[in-house]
Structures are given as C-alpha cells and as structure tokens.
Write an enzyme that holds these catalytic residues in place. Sequence first.
Site, PDB file in Angstrom:
ATOM      1  N   THR A  98       0.902  -1.138   0.000  1.00 30.36           N
ATOM      2  CA  THR A  98       0.000   0.000   0.000  1.00 30.36           C
ATOM      3  C   THR A  98       0.938   1.183   0.000  1.00 30.36           C
ATOM      4  O   THR A  98       2.153   1.003  -0.006  1.00 30.36           O
ATOM      5  CB  THR A  98      -0.909  -0.043   1.265  1.00 30.36           C
ATOM      6  OG1 THR A  98      -1.735  -1.207   1.186  1.00 30.36           O
ATOM      7  CG2 THR A  98      -1.797   1.157   1.427  1.00 30.36           C
ATOM      8  N   ASP A 149      -9.964  -8.568   0.984  1.00 36.15           N
ATOM      9  CA  ASP A 149     -10.121  -7.924   2.287  1.00 36.15           C
ATOM     10  C   ASP A 149     -11.486  -8.195   2.908  1.00 36.15           C
ATOM     11  O   ASP A 149     -11.718  -7.845   4.065  1.00 36.15           O
ATOM     12  CB  ASP A 149      -9.887  -6.419   2.168  1.00 36.15           C
ATOM     13  CG  ASP A 149      -8.433  -6.047   2.417  1.00 36.15           C
ATOM     14  OD1 ASP A 149      -7.623  -6.959   2.661  1.00 36.15           O
ATOM     15  OD2 ASP A 149      -8.098  -4.852   2.370  1.00 36.15           O
ATOM     16  N   THR A 194      -4.111   2.166  -2.135  1.00 34.91           N
ATOM     17  CA  THR A 194      -3.628   0.794  -2.251  1.00 34.91           C
ATOM     18  C   THR A 194      -4.211   0.064  -3.453  1.00 34.91           C
ATOM     19  O   THR A 194      -5.264   0.439  -3.969  1.00 34.91           O
ATOM     20  CB  THR A 194      -3.992   0.003  -0.970  1.00 34.91           C
ATOM     21  OG1 THR A 194      -3.404  -1.288  -0.996  1.00 34.91           O
ATOM     22  CG2 THR A 194      -5.503  -0.126  -0.823  1.00 34.91           C
ATOM     23  N   GLY A 211       1.083  -1.397   5.073  1.00 39.81           N
ATOM     24  CA  GLY A 211       1.485  -2.519   5.911  1.00 39.81           C
ATOM     25  C   GLY A 211       0.387  -3.504   6.232  1.00 39.81           C
ATOM     26  O   GLY A 211       0.532  -4.310   7.158  1.00 39.81           O
ATOM     27  N   GLY A 212      -0.745  -3.462   5.506  1.00 37.01           N
ATOM     28  CA  GLY A 212      -1.788  -4.453   5.730  1.00 37.01           C
ATOM     29  C   GLY A 212      -2.283  -4.454   7.159  1.00 37.01           C
ATOM     30  O   GLY A 212      -2.574  -3.404   7.737  1.00 37.01           O
TER      31      GLY A 212
END
Length: 565
Positions: free
Chosen positions: A373, A415, A391, A464-465
Amino acid sequence: MIRHVLALSALLCCTLAFAQSGVASAKPPEAAIASANKLATAAGMEVLKAGGNAFDAAVAVSAALGVVEPESSGLGGGAFALLYFPDKPADQRSVFVDAREKAPLAATRDMYLDAKGEPNRDLSVNGPLAAAIPGVPAALWHVQSHYGRLSFKQTLAPAIRLAEKGYAWGDKNFAMQSFRVETLAKYPAAASQFLRSGKAMALGSNFKQPDLARTLRLIRDSHSAQFYSGEFAEKMVAGVNAAGGIWSVKDLADYSVVERRALNFSYGGYEFLTAPPPSSGGTALACIFNILAGYDLTKLNRVARAHLLVEAMRRSYRDRAIYMGDPDFTEVPVALLMSTDYAAGLRASINPDKATPSDMLPGISMSAQGTDTTHFSIIDKDGHMVAWTQTVNLPFGNGFVAPGTGFLLNNQMDDFSVKPGVPNAFGLVGDDANAIAPGKRPLSSMTPTFMIGADRVAVLGTPGGSRIITMVLLAALELIDGRDAQAATAAPRFHHQYLPDAISAEAGAFTEAEITALQKRGFTVSPNERTWGNMQIVLWDKKAGKVSTGSDPRWKTVGGGDVYR
C-alpha cells in the site's frame, strides 16, 4: 457522476475537543510533504510552488505514486484521504474522503469457496475476479474540484509527464516484482507492460507507460467521468470479463466517493483525528489508547510496557474481527468500541504479569488453517493538512491489466471475510460484518491520522496491511514521548492481531533478554528479520517554528520528504 455524500457518524462519545487545541490560531512557517517516493514528493512540491494548496498537492502526489509505485497503488485501486481545514468552524474542520473500492454487483457471499466449501485463495488474490471497483480516479477529481485551488490539468501534469517520459525502475519496484512475476506473466497486457521477455525488469531501466499516460489524460479532460462511463468504461469492463471477471458498466456508473466524519479521541495531550469505518483503523486505535489510558507507561520497563501494548492490541483486533465492516451495510458499534467505559472493561481482563491466550477471549469460530500500500502526508503554509493512504492491496494488485488501460487492478476482494474465521492474505480473520455483498466496501486497516497538540501537530500514516494500526500506534507513542518525525518512522516495530496468537517483531524491537522475559509471561514471540511498513510523517513544531518530515528508512533509497520555505 460523482455524488457528494456527507455521512455524519452519531458519535456522542466523540466531541470536537480538538477545536480548543489552538491549531487554528497559527500557521506553519513552511509547507512539507513526506511520501513513499521522491518523484511523487517532487510532484507535490511542484504544485505547491505553483500556488497550490495541500489538496492540490495531494492530487499530484497520489497520481504520481500511481505511476512510480505500480506495486503499491494506482488508478485501479482505492484510497482514504483525511483532510483538515484550520479556518473552518470547529465542527467542519476535518473531512474523511472514502474512496474505498466496492464489490461488483454480481459478487456473492461464497464466490471464493470451492465445491467443498473451502476458500480458493487464488481466485480472491490473482486475476480479475479478485478486483473490486476502483475509487482512486473518483477521489482525485473529488478532492481537486471541492478543495483545490489549481486546475486538474496542473495537478495531473507531473504524473502524465512521468508516465510518458519514464523513470528509473527503482529498488522497491524491483524487490516487490519478484513476488508477482508468475502472475503478471499470465495476462498479456500486464506482461507486456511490466515484464521483459517474461522476466522482471532490470533495476534502473527506464520504464515508460504510454497507455497509462493516455488514461490519465482522459481522466483529466473528463474530470474522471469517462473512467466510470462511456467508451473507456465499456472497454475496461470487456477486458476484465474476457479474463474471468464479473464487472458491469453499471458497477462503474454507480461508483461514488463518500465523505464521512473523522473519528476523534484524546490521549497523551493530543487530540487524534483518524479514519472511521469502513476503515477499522481509527476505531481500533482509539480502543487501544483508551485501554492504555489506565496505565502510566512512563513508569514501566520495556517488557511491562510491551506486555500491556500487546494485550490492548489483542483485544482491539478481536473486536475488529467480530464487529467491523462497511457502515453502509453493517451497524458498526463505533461509539461503544471507542467509549472509555468499554475500554475499562477490557482493561480489567488484562493480567499485568501473564499473557491472555487469544482463545480465552470470546471470539469468532476458527477454521483450520506480504503487503503493499502507500501513504503520504502533507501540510501547507496555511495549515491545511492531508493524510492520504491508497492501495491495490498486495504487491502489483491482482496482476491484471485490462488491455489498453495501462494500470493494474486491485485484489481488494480478499479484504472481505470470504468465510467466517478464515484468514485473508494478511492473516486477519473476520465474520459476517465483513462478508462479501454486492456494492459493499471491504473492511480496511488503512489509518491516516492527525495528532494535534498544544505545541506539535503531526500528519502520519503507513502501508502494511494488518500491521498498519499498530505501526500508527507505535509511531504516535514515539511522538508523544518527544521523538522527532524521522525517529518515529525508524523505531523498530512489533505487532499482535489476536490471531495468530503471536507477537511479530522486527529485528531490534526486543533484546534477547526481553524476548525471554515475554516468553516467561506466556507470550509467543516471533522475531522477524524482515521489516514492514513505509511510514511517512510531517511534523509541525510550533514552539520551534519549523516543519520537518520523517520518511521510513526501511526504503531509504526510494521515499523522501521535502520542505518548502
């Protein structure tokens, strides 16, 4: 084509106390930008020097990042943008622009499950079936038209120039591409654009994107309308569906940006403005800080402090899994999750000397059982601020380019919770609140944030998810402790997300003795040589009369900040 919707959260617990912080009474002596790529920072600076404000610069930086960081973001992805207006009335000073992707209308709850009811991760991650409807093009025009000073032609010019003339394929481009060569090679348009003879591009090679330049011009000239309707939209849908996708022209025509009220809470002498649902970030961040408010962290040693931080993370991520989703589809109990009384109850369940196993917390059922992202932060000389995270989800998104468009599509459908208790690519679990539904926005961890104190103001965020929330948490604690912007981006990181029940830690986050001490308390610690995140911070020190930037040293040859005096 783009609707201007104002969705106001009825958060009685979240007052506008930041209005008394005094930030509106003074202006920064300098403007500054911190982004994940020096070329994008330069694009924003070019626009500021041409008389643009922070919002013009944000459009320029966002578009440029989509050109020079195709592994992280672009026109085929989505974004959250937190905006601040110091001269407006107190209840109008912040706006959260939700340009999150939306599930296609043909999407179904079980679309990624096989005949046995087990998830097929390949379908939710690779190829066009993994793609939700993009929001970045709509976000660019929305922010430009509502809040910018300059023309769309001026703010998109740097990105178009970078796409036409090319740029040197950099360290991060090269490193991230190694994960996705096989997927890119499956799709002719993606392979033609991003591979050379079926292999990754050489470091330093000049990368031109003529198709992307043409698409950017189309967006510029039509104010993004032709991206979502007409000939281009029809071509994009045809390309997606020919390769196995389920998009429709109506999906694109129905897409709109939503404006929501930012969440706010107080901690450590700062007022925080941060992301509401469909981001889980702001709610989770507030919950963690509210738990920590019951302790004096300054009096604790590093092990005791880490213990409490991890236990607060554990409980907040557990609630994320159960309650969080798109607020337009799910009743998210934000006020409850952000309340100090609720935090007190969670705090009471923490044993300060012993870890709480995650399976002892009431939660969702579990089945048997990388990240990219980008973020940038801006402040201008009038005190306008932007924290913008965008992202395409995993590196190089889903690996698919619709022929003739010039940009990668996202794999944001991953997601969603494809099945209760089944982790996504970041190991996050979810339940029905984040189940797939037509037109729904998937839950996100992106956490663009402002910190407003009497003496210092910070704009921060990171990719960073699943780790985004804890990275913003740790950076905020560094800033509260008086560190500068660069030190806050560089501090070693650790993370816990309820499941899996383990502390991830960068090298240097804990000493061997500290790891042993945490293990004796019952924690599983997984020291990890691999670093994560790409934090970007702008810090206005009002006492010192200066503005500075912090750009994550984990990609020190790529990102960078700049100050305009």
